[in-house]
Design a protein around this motif. Structure first.
Motif, PDB file in Angstrom:
ATOM      1  N   GLU A 134      16.082 -42.371 -34.542  1.00 22.62           N
ATOM      2  CA  GLU A 134      15.039 -41.354 -34.403  1.00 22.62           C
ATOM      3  C   GLU A 134      13.667 -41.872 -34.816  1.00 22.62           C
ATOM      4  O   GLU A 134      12.706 -41.103 -34.884  1.00 22.62           O
ATOM      5  N   SER A 135      13.571 -43.167 -35.074  1.00 22.91           N
ATOM      6  CA  SER A 135      12.288 -43.768 -35.460  1.00 22.91           C
ATOM      7  C   SER A 135      12.163 -45.122 -34.768  1.00 22.91           C
ATOM      8  O   SER A 135      12.260 -46.170 -35.406  1.00 22.91           O
ATOM      9  N   LEU A 136      11.944 -45.081 -33.465  1.00 22.79           N
ATOM     10  CA  LEU A 136      11.887 -46.308 -32.683  1.00 22.79           C
ATOM     11  C   LEU A 136      10.555 -47.023 -32.922  1.00 22.79           C
ATOM     12  O   LEU A 136       9.486 -46.426 -32.841  1.00 22.79           O
ATOM     13  N   LYS A 137      10.663 -48.314 -33.205  1.00 24.58           N
ATOM     14  CA  LYS A 137       9.469 -49.117 -33.483  1.00 24.58           C
ATOM     15  C   LYS A 137       8.870 -49.604 -32.166  1.00 24.58           C
ATOM     16  O   LYS A 137       9.131 -50.719 -31.703  1.00 24.58           O
ATOM     17  N   ASN A 180      15.038 -52.035 -35.102  1.00 25.73           N
ATOM     18  CA  ASN A 180      15.876 -51.197 -34.244  1.00 25.73           C
ATOM     19  C   ASN A 180      16.888 -52.090 -33.538  1.00 25.73           C
ATOM     20  O   ASN A 180      16.578 -53.206 -33.116  1.00 25.73           O
ATOM     21  N   LYS A 226      11.958 -39.658 -24.596  1.00 29.22           N
ATOM     22  CA  LYS A 226      11.496 -38.550 -25.436  1.00 29.22           C
ATOM     23  C   LYS A 226      12.638 -37.560 -25.650  1.00 29.22           C
ATOM     24  O   LYS A 226      13.418 -37.286 -24.745  1.00 29.22           O
ATOM     25  N   THR A 270      16.872 -49.306 -44.550  1.00 27.88           N
ATOM     26  CA  THR A 270      16.517 -49.727 -43.187  1.00 27.88           C
ATOM     27  C   THR A 270      15.078 -50.211 -43.067  1.00 27.88           C
ATOM     28  O   THR A 270      14.656 -50.584 -41.972  1.00 27.88           O
ATOM     29  N   ASP A 271      14.333 -50.236 -44.166  1.00 27.72           N
ATOM     30  CA  ASP A 271      12.920 -50.586 -44.060  1.00 27.72           C
ATOM     31  C   ASP A 271      12.688 -52.026 -43.647  1.00 27.72           C
ATOM     32  O   ASP A 271      11.621 -52.365 -43.138  1.00 27.72           O
ATOM     33  N   LYS A 273      20.614 -42.891 -40.751  1.00 26.80           N
ATOM     34  CA  LYS A 273      19.502 -42.012 -41.053  1.00 26.80           C
ATOM     35  C   LYS A 273      18.194 -42.801 -40.966  1.00 26.80           C
ATOM     36  O   LYS A 273      18.190 -44.021 -40.796  1.00 26.80           O
ATOM     37  N   THR A 274      17.080 -42.100 -41.116  1.00 28.87           N
ATOM     38  CA  THR A 274      15.781 -42.753 -40.985  1.00 28.87           C
ATOM     39  C   THR A 274      15.553 -43.803 -42.066  1.00 28.87           C
ATOM     40  O   THR A 274      15.114 -44.916 -41.785  1.00 28.87           O
ATOM     41  N   ASN A 275      15.870 -43.468 -43.302  1.00 30.18           N
ATOM     42  CA  ASN A 275      15.582 -44.372 -44.417  1.00 30.18           C
ATOM     43  C   ASN A 275      16.729 -45.304 -44.773  1.00 30.18           C
ATOM     44  O   ASN A 275      16.518 -46.300 -45.458  1.00 30.18           O
ATOM     45  N   GLN A 302      17.996 -46.663 -37.179  1.00 30.25           N
ATOM     46  CA  GLN A 302      16.858 -45.750 -37.033  1.00 30.25           C
ATOM     47  C   GLN A 302      16.693 -45.236 -35.597  1.00 30.25           C
ATOM     48  O   GLN A 302      15.670 -45.441 -34.960  1.00 30.25           O
TER      49      GLN A 302
END
Length: 799
Positions: free
Chosen positions: A331-334, A306, A407, A301-302, A254-256, A329
Motif C-alpha cells: 500500500e506504499s509503492l515507491k 517494494n 490506483k 520495511t524502511d 504492513k506499511t512499517n 509495502q
C-alpha cells in the motif's frame, strides 16, 4: 551487477557452524554469479490488424534495476503452432531499447505470440522469458477471434505456508485458472463432509484470480470446498489432509513492518532459522530458540524495496519446514510521479493538445504514449510495474496483473495471490546440494562476429576493416588482430541493416597472396522448446456480412490512414518529426562514441552541427560549468578538478582516461563533442562507472579518407554483415502540415508515440499531439528511471 537497494537485517543472530551456513553461502554464490533478467515490452496499442507495424519499447531488468548484463534483445513472432514468422534483434542501452515488427498482410486472423529474451536469459528456465499473446485481426479471414468464455475453469486451494495442522487457524488462498476467461463473479464455502448442510466458512472471490478464507481444523475431520460462479457452475475440492504435527508460518505485510508468527504442534527442534530473500538476495536472518505460538516477530520495511519477499523457516538440520511469499509495502509503492501540466486541451478533431513535464535533472529521457481515452490500453492488462514486481518472477498465468499496482489496488488480493505461488527462481534444496545452472550462453558485446582469414603471412596479423554505408558518407576504421591460425573476433558493432566492410592487412604485413576473410555472427537465435500458453481467444466461423467490432474497424481504418499519411509526408522535403528520427546530434554520438560509453542519462554538446562552438583559448571544463546541472570546478593543487553530484568525475579523451590537468592541452578547435555521463556505463573499466566527462576530437571517431583512398575502396575485397533490424518510423500526425488537410478518416488510437523523449535539465519538457476525428479523452503514459533506477510512472486518463 545491478545496484543493491536492500540490506541485511539480522535479528537474534548467533554464529552458526559452517554446516548450518550452507543455505546462506549457497544463496550468496547464486545471487552473485547467476543474476536474473526479466523483460517488459510497452506496446503502442493492445491489438493489431494484418499489414500493420507493431511498435514496442523494451525494458530489461536485473532484479529491480535496469540491466547492464545484456546489450542485445531478441524478439520473435510465432503463430499458435509455434511456427516462426519473424526473428529480429535490437540493441539495448542500459537495459532499454525500442523496435518494431511488421505484421504481414497475409496473416490470417488469430492469436500470435511475441517472444522476447536475451542470450543470458537462455541459460535459465524458459518460463521466465517473455511470451506475449497478441490478437491480430484480418477481416478477409474465414474465421474470426472471439473471447474464450466457454473453456472450463478450475479452482485450487493453497494453505498458507503449505501446511494444514490440527487446531491451528489457517488462511487459505483459492486460485482460479482456465485456458479461457475465468469468471469475475464467483464465491465459495467450506463444509465438513459429515455435516454438508452447514457452511463452516465462506468467501467471495477478490477478482478473476483469487479468493481467501480461514479455517481452524479438527483432527479426524474431512473438509471440502465448494466453489461456484455466477452461471451456477460448481466445483468440489477436497482440502488437504489434516496433519497431527508440523509448523505453520503466518505472515502479515504492513506499511512499517512485515510481521510473522510460527505456530507449531508436536514439532520441536532445538532452534529454527528464518531467512528472508528479495530478488535472490538475503535481506533478513533470524534464529529462534524457544518457539512460542504467541510470539510475533517483526521485520522493519524502511530499508527494503517494494518487491516479493520469500520467508523460509529451516529447522536445526537445515531442512525447509515452511515458506511463504508476501509483498513488501503493497500500500506504499515507491514510485516517482512527474508533474504534468496541460497547457492546451480540447476535443476538436485534428486540433493540437500540449502538455509539459516539469523539469527534473534526474531524468534524461522519458517514454511517452498518448492514447485515445476510449481505446484499449495494453498497460491496463500488463503494466511495467506488474512486470517489475510480479509477473517477471512468477511464471503462472495471472489475469490482468496490472490491477495489483493500479490506483485503489487490493493489497489483500495480492497477498492471497502470493500464498498460492512459489518462488521458482531457485529451490533451497537444490542450492544447498551445490547444484547451479549450467551457463551455456554468455552475453554479447552488441553485434559480435568471429572470423578467419586465409593467405596471411606467418604468425599473427593486424587486419583493417573500413566501413562505409550508402546513407552516410563517413567512414570508420576498425583494426582487429588475428592469431597464428588466422582467427579473429570483431566485436562491439552497432549499425542497422547491412553494411559493407572493406578489408586489407595492415601496413608492412601486406602480401602478394590474396587475403580472404570469412565471418559469421557470434550471436544466434535460440530455439524455444516449451509449449505456447493459451491465448484467451477462440476461432469461430465468420458469418457473411458480419459487422466488425468497433476496435477492429478503427484499426482497419487506421491502417489506411497511416498509409496515406506516410505517402503524403514522404513527399515533403523535411519530414523528420521531433523525437522520432535520429537527429544530427544523435548520429554524431553514434559515430564518435562506442557502446561502452553509452548511458541512458547523458548530456551531449555537439560542436560539429551546432553553431555554438568553443571559443579558442577557453577552458573546456569551464564551458560545462553552468550548463550541466550539479557540475562545478574545484581548485586542487593548482588545477581544476571536475565535481559532479558531489564526487570527482573522471575525464576521458577519445575514451582513454586522462588527468584533468591535461584538458588544457586539448585544442578546442579539434573538439567535436563533449558528453557528460550521469549513469552507469561500462567503459570505465572492471565494474563500470556511474559518471564521466568524455571529450571527443574530430579525429576521435570518423576517419577522412582522401579522394584517392576512396577511389581505392571498390578495389578492395569486402564482406557484408547483417546488423540490427531497422525500426520503422512511427509517424505522429502533425496537422499543422497543410498537406494533411484532405486525408483519409483519422481513427488512430495511438495519438503520440515516443520511446525516447529527450529532456532538458533546466526547463520543462513539452509534448504536442493531435486529435483524431472523434477524440473525447486522452490516456497519457509517462515512464522514466532516475539514477537509482526508481521507476517514474504516470498513467492517467483525462477528458
Amino acid at each position: 551487477m545491478s545496484k543493491k537497494l536492500i540490506f541485511l537485517i539480522a535479528l537474534g543472530f548467533i554464529s552458526y557452524s559452517n554446516a548450518q551456513d550452507k543455505a546462506e553461502q549457497a544463496l550468496q554464490n547464486f545471487e552473485q554469479k547467476y543474476p536474473q533478467e526479466k523483460i517488459h515490452l510497452l506496446f503502442n496499442k493492445s491489438s493489431y490488424v494484418a499489414g500493420e507495424n507493431l511498435w514496442f519499447k523494451s525494458f530489461v531488468f536485473d532484479g529491480y534495476n535496469r540491466s547492464t548484463i545484456s546489450s542485445n534483445l531478441f524478439v520473435e513472432l510465432y503463430d499458435r503452432n509455434k511456427t516462426p514468422i519473424s526473428k529480429t534483434i535490437f540493441p539495448l542501452y542500459n537495459g532499454e531499447g525500442s523496435g518494431s515488427l511488421s505484421l504481414p498482410e497475409t496473416l490470417k486472423e488469430d492469436v500470435y505470440y511475441i517472444r522476447a529474451y536475451t542470450t543470458w536469459m537462455a541459460n535459465f528456465n524458459e518460463d521466465f522469458q517473455l511470451i506475449q499473446p497478441i490478437a491480430v485481426y484480418n477481416p478477409s479471414s474465414n474465421e474470426k477471434l472471439v473471447s474464450d468464455t466457454t473453456s472450463p475453469w478450475t479452482a485450487t486451494v493453497f494453505p498458507e505456508s503449505g501446511t494444514f495442522i490440527d487446531g491451528i487457524n489457517t488462511k487459505f488462498a483459492v486460485r482460479l485458472q482456465s485456458n479461457g476467461i475465468t469468471p469475475s463473479d464467483w464465491n465459495g464455502y467450506v463444509i465438513d463432509s459429515e455435516n454438508p448442510d452447514v457452511k463452516i466458512a465462506s468467501f467471495k472471490g477478490f477478482d478473476q484470480n483469487v479468493g481467501a478464507f480461514s479455517l481452524t481444523p479438527k483432527s479426524g475431520r474431512r473438509y471440502q470446498l465448494i466453489v461456484q460462479d455466477d452461471k451456477g457452475i460448481k466445483q468440489n475440492i477436497d482440502l488437504p489432509t489434516i496433519s497431527a504435527s508440523g509448523i505453520n508460518l503466518q505472515v502479515k505485510s504492513k506499511t512499517n513492518a512485515i510481521t510473522y508468527s510460527i505456530k507449531s504442534k508436536n514439532y520441536q527442534h532445538s532452534s529454527y532459522k528464518v531467512l528472508g530473500t528479495i530478488n535472490n538476495q538475503l535481506v533478513y536472518k533470524a534464529q529462534i530458540h524457544n518457539l512460542s505460538n504467541e510470539a510475533v516477530y517483526s521485520i522493519p520495511t524502511d530499508k527494503l524495496v517494494n518487491g516479493i519477499l520469500q520467508l523460509t523457516v529451516f529447522d536445526d538440520k537445515e531442512q525447509v519446514v515452511a515458506k511463504r511469499l508476501c509483498f513488501v509495502q503493497p500500500e506504499s509503492l515507491k514510485i516517482n510521479k512527474p508533474s504534468v501540466q496541460y497547457t492546451s486541451l480540447n476535443d476538436t478533431p485534428h486540433e493540437a493538445n500540449t502538455f509539459t513535464i516539469a523539469k527534473n535533472p534526474s531524468y534524461s529521457s522519458y517514454s511517452v504514449v498518448v492514447l485515445d481515452g476510449e481505446s484499449q490500453d495494453a498497460e491496463e492488462e500488463r503494466s511495467l510495474l506488474s512486470t517489475l514486481w510480479l509477473t517477471g518472477d512468477i511464471t503462472s498465468k495471472i489475469y490482468t496483473p496490472a490491477q495489483y499496482f493500479a490506483k485503489n489496488h487490493n493489497a489483500e488480493a495480492l497477498d492471497a495471490l502470493l500464498i498460492s505461488e512459489k518462488w521458482k527462481r531457485f529451490d533451497w534444496n537444490t542450492l544447498i546440494s551445490g547444484s547451479y545452472p549450467a551457463i551455456k550462453y554468455t552475453p554479447e558485446s552488441y553485434l559480435s562476429y568471429k572470423g578467419k582469414i586465409s593467405g596471411q603471412p606467418s604468425g599473427s596479423s593486424d587486419l583493417n576493416f573500413i566501413s562505409k554505408t550508402d546513407q552516410d558518407s563517413g567512414t570508420k576504421l576498425y583494426q582487429v588482430s588475428t592469431d597464428a591460425s588466422g582467427n579473429f573476433t570483431f566485436n562491439n558493432l552497432i549499425f542497422e541493416g547491412t553494411m559493407k566492410f572493406f578489408y586489407q592487412l595492415s601496413g608492412k604485413q601486406k602480401t602478394s597472396h590474396p587475403v580472404n576473410a570469412y565471418v559469421q555472427p557470434s550471436y544466434a537465435f535460440i530455439p524455444y522448446k516449451s509449449n505456447l500458453p493459451a491465448g484467451g481467444f477462440q476461432l469461430v466461423e465468420r458469418p457473411s456480412n458480419d459487422p466488425l467490432p468497433t476496435e477492429v474497424a478503427k484499426a482497419v481504418e487506421t491502417k489506411n490512414f497511416q498509409k496515406s499519411l506516410n505517402e503524403k509526408t514522404n513527399t515533403i522535403e523535411e519530414i523528420i518529426l521531433k523525437g522520432q528520427r535520429k537527429d544530427d546530434k544523435r548520429k554524431l554520438n553514434q559515430q564518435l562514441s562506442s557502446s561502452l560509453f553509452r548511458s541512458n542519462n547523458e548530456e551531449i554538446f555537439d560542436f560539429v552541427n551546432d553553431n555554438k562552438a568553443l571559443v579558442a583559448g577557453s577552458n573546456i571544463l569551464q564551458f560545462l560549468e553552468g550548463r550541466v546541472a550539479g557540475f562545478r570546478l574545484q581548485m586542487q593543487n593548482g588545477s581544476y578538478v571536475p565535481i559532479l553530484r558531489g564526487g570527482v568525475t573522471p575525464i576521458f579523451l577519445n575514451e582513454v582516461k586522462i588527468d584533468p590537468s591535461l584538458v588544457t592541452n586539448i585544442s578546442v578547435a579539434d573538439v567535436a563533442m563533449i558528453k557528460v555521463i550521469k549513469d552507469y556505463f561500462s567503459g570505465a573499466g572492471p565494474g563500470g562507472g556511474v559518471q564521466a566527462i568524455a571529450i571527443y576530437t574530430r579525429q576521435g571517431g570518423d576517419i577522412k579518407l582522401s579522394e584517392e583512398e576512396l577511389k581505392l575502396l571498390p578495389g578492395l575485397k569486402y564482406i557484408t554483415l547483417n546488423g540490427y533490424d531497422k525500426e520503422a518510423v512511427f509517424n505522429n500526425a502533425v496537422y499543422e502540415n497543410v498537406s494533411l488537410k484532405n486525408i483519409a478518416k483519422d481513427t488512430r488510437t495511438t495519438l503520440y508515440w515516443n520511446p525516447y523523449l529527450e529532456t532538458k535539465a533546466n526547463e520543462p519538457t513539452t509534448v504536442k499531439f493531435y486529435n483524431n476525428d472523434d477524440t473525447k479523452s486522452h490516456t497519457l503514459l509517462v515512464i522514466g528511471f532516475d539514477e537509482n533506477d526508481t521507476p517514474l510512472y504516470y498513467h492517467e486518463t483525462r477528458p
